[in-house]
Motif scaffolding. Sequence first.
Motif, PDB file in Angstrom:
ATOM      1  N   TYR A  35       5.281   4.525   8.100  1.00  0.00           N
ATOM      2  CA  TYR A  35       6.093   5.607   7.537  1.00  0.00           C
ATOM      3  C   TYR A  35       7.030   5.043   6.489  1.00  0.00           C
ATOM      4  O   TYR A  35       7.646   3.988   6.686  1.00  0.00           O
ATOM      5  CB  TYR A  35       6.929   6.275   8.634  1.00  0.00           C
ATOM      6  CG  TYR A  35       6.104   6.975   9.686  1.00  0.00           C
ATOM      7  CD1 TYR A  35       5.785   8.312   9.563  1.00  0.00           C
ATOM      8  CD2 TYR A  35       5.641   6.286  10.803  1.00  0.00           C
ATOM      9  CE1 TYR A  35       5.030   8.957  10.525  1.00  0.00           C
ATOM     10  CE2 TYR A  35       4.887   6.924  11.774  1.00  0.00           C
ATOM     11  CZ  TYR A  35       4.590   8.260  11.628  1.00  0.00           C
ATOM     12  OH  TYR A  35       3.846   8.891  12.575  1.00  0.00           O
ATOM     13  N   ASP A  42      12.075   6.484   8.998  1.00  0.00           N
ATOM     14  CA  ASP A  42      13.098   7.437   9.419  1.00  0.00           C
ATOM     15  C   ASP A  42      12.637   8.136  10.698  1.00  0.00           C
ATOM     16  O   ASP A  42      11.540   8.695  10.734  1.00  0.00           O
ATOM     17  CB  ASP A  42      13.291   8.458   8.295  1.00  0.00           C
ATOM     18  CG  ASP A  42      14.427   9.427   8.524  1.00  0.00           C
ATOM     19  OD1 ASP A  42      14.810   9.661   9.698  1.00  0.00           O
ATOM     20  OD2 ASP A  42      14.924   9.982   7.532  1.00  0.00           O
ATOM     21  N   PRO A  43      13.448   8.144  11.743  1.00  0.00           N
ATOM     22  CA  PRO A  43      13.026   8.784  12.999  1.00  0.00           C
ATOM     23  C   PRO A  43      12.793  10.290  12.872  1.00  0.00           C
ATOM     24  O   PRO A  43      12.101  10.870  13.694  1.00  0.00           O
ATOM     25  CB  PRO A  43      14.171   8.481  13.971  1.00  0.00           C
ATOM     26  CG  PRO A  43      15.304   8.021  13.151  1.00  0.00           C
ATOM     27  CD  PRO A  43      14.761   7.524  11.857  1.00  0.00           C
ATOM     28  N   ARG A  44      13.322  10.915  11.829  1.00  0.00           N
ATOM     29  CA  ARG A  44      13.064  12.346  11.639  1.00  0.00           C
ATOM     30  C   ARG A  44      11.650  12.587  11.124  1.00  0.00           C
ATOM     31  O   ARG A  44      11.132  13.684  11.242  1.00  0.00           O
ATOM     32  CB  ARG A  44      14.077  12.939  10.662  1.00  0.00           C
ATOM     33  CG  ARG A  44      15.495  12.938  11.203  1.00  0.00           C
ATOM     34  CD  ARG A  44      16.454  13.381  10.158  1.00  0.00           C
ATOM     35  NE  ARG A  44      16.438  12.385   9.077  1.00  0.00           N
ATOM     36  CZ  ARG A  44      17.030  12.536   7.909  1.00  0.00           C
ATOM     37  NH1 ARG A  44      17.671  13.636   7.641  1.00  0.00           N
ATOM     38  NH2 ARG A  44      16.978  11.598   7.002  1.00  0.00           N
ATOM     39  N   ILE A  45      11.040  11.575  10.542  1.00  0.00           N
ATOM     40  CA  ILE A  45       9.689  11.698   9.997  1.00  0.00           C
ATOM     41  C   ILE A  45       8.656  11.210  11.002  1.00  0.00           C
ATOM     42  O   ILE A  45       7.597  11.806  11.145  1.00  0.00           O
ATOM     43  CB  ILE A  45       9.577  10.906   8.680  1.00  0.00           C
ATOM     44  CG1 ILE A  45      10.533  11.466   7.640  1.00  0.00           C
ATOM     45  CG2 ILE A  45       8.145  10.920   8.167  1.00  0.00           C
ATOM     46  CD1 ILE A  45      10.677  10.611   6.416  1.00  0.00           C
ATOM     47  N   LYS A  46       8.964  10.121  11.695  1.00  0.00           N
ATOM     48  CA  LYS A  46       8.014   9.525  12.639  1.00  0.00           C
ATOM     49  C   LYS A  46       7.690  10.497  13.767  1.00  0.00           C
ATOM     50  O   LYS A  46       8.571  11.169  14.294  1.00  0.00           O
ATOM     51  CB  LYS A  46       8.601   8.262  13.256  1.00  0.00           C
ATOM     52  CG  LYS A  46       8.529   7.069  12.372  1.00  0.00           C
ATOM     53  CD  LYS A  46       8.992   5.852  13.132  1.00  0.00           C
ATOM     54  CE  LYS A  46       8.690   4.603  12.357  1.00  0.00           C
ATOM     55  NZ  LYS A  46       9.023   3.416  13.121  1.00  0.00           N
ATOM     56  N   SER A  47       6.414  10.534  14.118  1.00  0.00           N
ATOM     57  CA  SER A  47       6.000  11.400  15.199  1.00  0.00           C
ATOM     58  C   SER A  47       4.690  10.885  15.767  1.00  0.00           C
ATOM     59  O   SER A  47       3.735  10.640  15.016  1.00  0.00           O
ATOM     60  CB  SER A  47       5.819  12.828  14.684  1.00  0.00           C
ATOM     61  OG  SER A  47       5.121  13.608  15.618  1.00  0.00           O
ATOM     62  N   THR A 103       2.009  13.415  14.841  1.00  0.00           N
ATOM     63  CA  THR A 103       1.487  13.286  13.487  1.00  0.00           C
ATOM     64  C   THR A 103       0.519  12.114  13.408  1.00  0.00           C
ATOM     65  O   THR A 103      -0.561  12.232  12.825  1.00  0.00           O
ATOM     66  CB  THR A 103       2.635  13.097  12.479  1.00  0.00           C
ATOM     67  OG1 THR A 103       3.485  14.240  12.532  1.00  0.00           O
ATOM     68  CG2 THR A 103       2.116  12.912  11.072  1.00  0.00           C
ATOM     69  N   LYS A 148      10.703  18.539  -0.542  1.00  0.00           N
ATOM     70  CA  LYS A 148      10.117  17.311  -0.007  1.00  0.00           C
ATOM     71  C   LYS A 148       8.612  17.305  -0.253  1.00  0.00           C
ATOM     72  O   LYS A 148       7.944  18.320  -0.098  1.00  0.00           O
ATOM     73  CB  LYS A 148      10.380  17.189   1.490  1.00  0.00           C
ATOM     74  CG  LYS A 148      11.837  16.918   1.815  1.00  0.00           C
ATOM     75  CD  LYS A 148      11.991  16.443   3.238  1.00  0.00           C
ATOM     76  CE  LYS A 148      13.411  16.129   3.587  1.00  0.00           C
ATOM     77  NZ  LYS A 148      14.035  15.101   2.803  1.00  0.00           N
ATOM     78  N   SER A 179       8.528  24.104   5.605  1.00  0.00           N
ATOM     79  CA  SER A 179       9.716  23.928   6.441  1.00  0.00           C
ATOM     80  C   SER A 179       9.430  24.079   7.932  1.00  0.00           C
ATOM     81  O   SER A 179       9.938  23.310   8.733  1.00  0.00           O
ATOM     82  CB  SER A 179      10.807  24.902   6.011  1.00  0.00           C
ATOM     83  OG  SER A 179      10.325  26.226   6.111  1.00  0.00           O
ATOM     84  N   THR A 180       8.641  25.036   8.329  1.00  0.00           N
ATOM     85  CA  THR A 180       8.409  25.244   9.759  1.00  0.00           C
ATOM     86  C   THR A 180       6.966  25.650  10.055  1.00  0.00           C
ATOM     87  O   THR A 180       6.720  26.759  10.514  1.00  0.00           O
ATOM     88  CB  THR A 180       9.349  26.324  10.314  1.00  0.00           C
ATOM     89  OG1 THR A 180       9.151  27.506   9.546  1.00  0.00           O
ATOM     90  CG2 THR A 180      10.788  25.913  10.305  1.00  0.00           C
TER      91      THR A 180
END
Length: 185
Positions: free
Chosen positions: A47, A51-56, A59, A132, A160-161
């Motif tokens: 990644y 960033d922990p907000r992106i990592k999943s 995903t 983004k 966004s969602t």
Amino acid sequence: MVRRFALLACAVLLSACQSNQVNHDFDASRDFSAYRSWSWKAPALQYRPDDPRIKSDLTEQRIRQAVADQLDQRGLRPAAAGARADVNVQAYLIVEDRQQQVTTNYGGGWGQPWNGYWGGPMYNETRNVTYKVATLQIDLLDGKDGKLVWRGSDEQMLSSTPKPSDRSAAIRETVGRILANYPPR
């Protein structure tokens, strides 16, 4: 004011509809027909930014499955456990902020020069819209020498969602577009 936001939303949506060019590059000196097996190079998905907000994990699971399915369709099979693969695969998910200027024109005169003009004054409003963009890059490295032999990437504006099913479909479609030109002809 509502009209301005509606125009802004339309401009952003229209810019999102622009077709992105899928990027490909490869080593023309390689014999791609010799590649029969593949495996993931650790880490399988990197990644950027980290960033922990992106990592999943979800995903990563979706990307890994989509890549495996596409490679299988192209005749590459997962390497047997403990065996060296002909090709090692590594993917990158790069998320970045981009900006676009949107200008809206309001007002202006109507009529003809001989009858006179009427209407309000004309003015422009320019604003920056930040959004983004996610780029998915897939690298194939030779299993013997570790050198990059093929790279493909595609980018997409992030929603966004989206629902999980929408995310899965978007990843499958993106990976399909990226690997459409593998093996190179």
